[in-house]
Design a protein around this motif. Structure first.
Motif, PDB file in Angstrom:
ATOM      1  N   UNK A  58      33.336  52.970  31.264  1.00  0.00           N
ATOM      2  CA  UNK A  58      34.522  52.636  32.042  1.00  0.00           C
ATOM      3  C   UNK A  58      34.162  51.611  33.114  1.00  0.00           C
ATOM      4  N   UNK A  59      35.131  51.234  33.912  1.00  0.00           N
ATOM      5  CA  UNK A  59      34.974  50.151  34.878  1.00  0.00           C
ATOM      6  C   UNK A  59      34.682  50.700  36.274  1.00  0.00           C
ATOM      7  N   UNK A  60      33.803  50.018  36.984  1.00  0.00           N
ATOM      8  CA  UNK A  60      33.480  50.401  38.360  1.00  0.00           C
ATOM      9  C   UNK A  60      33.328  49.139  39.205  1.00  0.00           C
ATOM     10  N   UNK A  61      33.501  49.311  40.511  1.00  0.00           N
ATOM     11  CA  UNK A  61      33.330  48.224  41.470  1.00  0.00           C
ATOM     12  C   UNK A  61      32.036  48.459  42.238  1.00  0.00           C
ATOM     13  N   UNK A  62      31.230  47.428  42.351  1.00  0.00           N
ATOM     14  CA  UNK A  62      29.978  47.526  43.109  1.00  0.00           C
ATOM     15  C   UNK A  62      30.293  47.202  44.571  1.00  0.00           C
ATOM     16  N   UNK A  63      30.121  48.194  45.457  1.00  0.00           N
ATOM     17  CA  UNK A  63      30.458  47.995  46.865  1.00  0.00           C
ATOM     18  C   UNK A  63      29.325  47.290  47.606  1.00  0.00           C
ATOM     19  N   UNK A  64      29.513  47.103  48.913  1.00  0.00           N
ATOM     20  CA  UNK A  64      28.538  46.358  49.723  1.00  0.00           C
ATOM     21  C   UNK A  64      27.172  47.031  49.743  1.00  0.00           C
ATOM     22  N   UNK A  65      27.162  48.346  49.570  1.00  0.00           N
ATOM     23  CA  UNK A  65      25.897  49.075  49.572  1.00  0.00           C
ATOM     24  C   UNK A  65      25.203  49.045  48.221  1.00  0.00           C
ATOM     25  N   UNK A  66      25.840  48.430  47.240  1.00  0.00           N
ATOM     26  CA  UNK A  66      25.249  48.349  45.913  1.00  0.00           C
ATOM     27  C   UNK A  66      25.574  49.530  45.021  1.00  0.00           C
ATOM     28  N   UNK A  67      26.489  50.392  45.461  1.00  0.00           N
ATOM     29  CA  UNK A  67      26.870  51.556  44.665  1.00  0.00           C
ATOM     30  C   UNK A  67      28.085  51.235  43.804  1.00  0.00           C
ATOM     31  N   UNK A  68      28.076  51.744  42.571  1.00  0.00           N
ATOM     32  CA  UNK A  68      29.189  51.531  41.647  1.00  0.00           C
ATOM     33  C   UNK A  68      30.224  52.630  41.833  1.00  0.00           C
ATOM     34  N   UNK A  69      31.424  52.238  42.228  1.00  0.00           N
ATOM     35  CA  UNK A  69      32.522  53.181  42.461  1.00  0.00           C
ATOM     36  C   UNK A  69      33.493  53.075  41.286  1.00  0.00           C
ATOM     37  N   UNK A  70      33.618  54.156  40.543  1.00  0.00           N
ATOM     38  CA  UNK A  70      34.444  54.141  39.337  1.00  0.00           C
ATOM     39  C   UNK A  70      35.926  53.962  39.674  1.00  0.00           C
ATOM     40  N   UNK A  71      36.601  53.114  38.887  1.00  0.00           N
ATOM     41  CA  UNK A  71      38.034  52.901  39.035  1.00  0.00           C
ATOM     42  C   UNK A  71      38.796  53.772  38.041  1.00  0.00           C
ATOM     43  N   UNK A  72      39.984  54.169  38.413  1.00  0.00           N
ATOM     44  CA  UNK A  72      40.818  54.917  37.484  1.00  0.00           C
ATOM     45  C   UNK A  72      41.273  53.990  36.356  1.00  0.00           C
ATOM     46  N   UNK A  73      41.086  54.443  35.130  1.00  0.00           N
ATOM     47  CA  UNK A  73      41.452  53.607  33.993  1.00  0.00           C
ATOM     48  C   UNK A  73      42.953  53.339  33.951  1.00  0.00           C
ATOM     49  N   UNK A  74      43.744  54.242  34.493  1.00  0.00           N
ATOM     50  CA  UNK A  74      45.195  54.097  34.426  1.00  0.00           C
ATOM     51  C   UNK A  74      45.700  52.890  35.200  1.00  0.00           C
ATOM     52  N   UNK A  75      44.911  52.393  36.170  1.00  0.00           N
ATOM     53  CA  UNK A  75      45.360  51.259  36.987  1.00  0.00           C
ATOM     54  C   UNK A  75      44.925  49.931  36.390  1.00  0.00           C
ATOM     55  N   UNK A  76      44.069  49.957  35.359  1.00  0.00           N
ATOM     56  CA  UNK A  76      43.606  48.736  34.726  1.00  0.00           C
ATOM     57  C   UNK A  76      44.506  48.420  33.556  1.00  0.00           C
ATOM     58  N   UNK A  77      45.209  47.292  33.638  1.00  0.00           N
ATOM     59  CA  UNK A  77      46.121  46.909  32.567  1.00  0.00           C
ATOM     60  C   UNK A  77      45.996  45.417  32.327  1.00  0.00           C
ATOM     61  N   UNK A  78      46.476  44.998  31.166  1.00  0.00           N
ATOM     62  CA  UNK A  78      46.458  43.576  30.840  1.00  0.00           C
ATOM     63  C   UNK A  78      45.106  43.115  30.347  1.00  0.00           C
ATOM     64  N   UNK A  79      45.122  42.071  29.541  1.00  0.00           N
ATOM     65  CA  UNK A  79      43.887  41.509  29.012  1.00  0.00           C
ATOM     66  C   UNK A  79      43.226  42.417  27.990  1.00  0.00           C
ATOM     67  N   UNK A  80      42.175  41.908  27.379  1.00  0.00           N
ATOM     68  CA  UNK A  80      41.480  42.701  26.366  1.00  0.00           C
ATOM     69  C   UNK A  80      40.863  43.956  26.954  1.00  0.00           C
ATOM     70  N   UNK A  81      40.445  43.909  28.225  1.00  0.00           N
ATOM     71  CA  UNK A  81      39.875  45.092  28.848  1.00  0.00           C
ATOM     72  C   UNK A  81      40.932  46.194  28.989  1.00  0.00           C
ATOM     73  N   UNK A  82      42.143  45.821  29.383  1.00  0.00           N
ATOM     74  CA  UNK A  82      43.217  46.803  29.466  1.00  0.00           C
ATOM     75  C   UNK A  82      43.510  47.410  28.106  1.00  0.00           C
ATOM     76  N   UNK A  83      43.490  46.587  27.061  1.00  0.00           N
ATOM     77  CA  UNK A  83      43.713  47.093  25.718  1.00  0.00           C
ATOM     78  C   UNK A  83      42.617  48.029  25.264  1.00  0.00           C
TER      79      UNK A  83
END
Length: 285
Positions: free
Chosen positions: A259-284
């Motif tokens: 799944x998708x995560x955002x790397x914050x300023x501290x270098x930690x990967x914070x997972x995003x909710x899949x339900x908010x990711x839409x559009x594009x091949x990644x959303x599909x």
């Protein structure tokens, strides 16, 4: 007066030369992806006041070189392409499941029907060895079918995970390039008296269009012409000259899924909710 006539005529030649150079640039880039046709904008030069007579024109001048580009139309096109890419990717993946599970000849349904018909046959004639053997054979076939389906679905899951990881890397590349172009656009615009660097703008818009094919985005134009880009429910991807890095990680709810995560300023990967990711091949995906 003769000198004035000479410089007036020369200004017309300079304007014509600028228009020819611009036309040549358009012709040379006819096959360049994302290129917008440019036009040299001209205006009359300031008149010269002759005392007691009036103002005499002093020729023409080029005021700007603009590109044929509409932000609203480009935004609508990008959204349509993003939606189309998401639906196309989803259809390609879901059709594989549909072909596997709904196939009336080689799918699971005929195997189950055969199995239960043989169960009924044994229930009707429990002492019949032929009925028992048919039940054993259909049981083995059904078991093999389940194993085959499990292997297929596992491979499909691995393939989707790999595509997600590849999409994330491509998104990061586009985001960094857009942030870099933001810096160049701001620097050149300020250094040339707010004149737009049209070719760089085209490059940036092309990157935004390609980014939209990977994931749904929202674009906000800053004062000064820099782009801010957001994904999901407002997660920053590009903010001026800064790009937020994304990462493909194992989902907390299912480590077998990427799944998708955002790397914050501290270098930690914070997972995003899949339900908010839409559009594009990644959303599909």
């Amino acid at each position: 007066m003769s000198n004035s006539m000479f410089y007036t005529g020369l200004s017309g030649l300079n304007v014509a030369q600028a228009a020819l150079v611009t036309t040549g640039h358009n012709t040379a880039n006819v096959n360049t992806p994302g290129y917008s046709r440019q036009s040299a904008q001209t205006a009359s030069a300031s008149g010269v006041n002759m005392v007691g007579v009036g103002f005499f024109g002093s020729g023409a001048r080029v005021t700007d070189v603009t590109r044929s580009y509409d932000q609203y139309l480009a935004s609508q096109l990008n959204q349509a392409q993003s939606t189309n890419q998401a639906l196309g990717t989803y259809a390609a993946q879901i059709s594989q499941l549909d072909n596997l599970l709904a196939n009336q000849q080689a799918g699971l349904a005929p195997q189950l029907q055969t199995f239960f018909s043989h169960v009924q046959a044994v229930a009707n004639t429990p002492a019949d060895p032929a009925a028992r053997q048919q039940l054993l054979s259909s049981s083995q076939a059904l078991s093999n079918q389940f194993r085959t389906m499990d292997l297929y679905l596992s491979d499909l899951n691995v393939n989707v995970n790999q595509q997600i990881a590849g999409s994330v890397e491509q998104i990061n590349t586009y985001a960094e390039q857009i942030a870099s172009l933001n810096t160049q656009v701001a620097m050149l615009s300020n250094g040339t008296g707010k004149q737009a660097p049209n070719d760089l703008l085209d490059q940036r818009d092309q990157l935004v269009a390609e980014l939209g094919k990977l994931v749904g985005t929202k674009l906000v134009v800053q004062d000064g012409g820099q782009y801010n880009i957001f994904i999901g429910n407002g997660q920053t991807l590009v903010l001026g000259d800064k790009a937020t890095r994304l990462a493909a990680v194992n989902a907390a709810s299912d480590p077998g899924r990427t799944t998708l995560a955002v790397v914050n300023a501290a270098g930690n990967a914070v997972e995003l909710q899949e339900s908010v990711i839409s559009g594009g091949s990644l959303g599909g995906l």
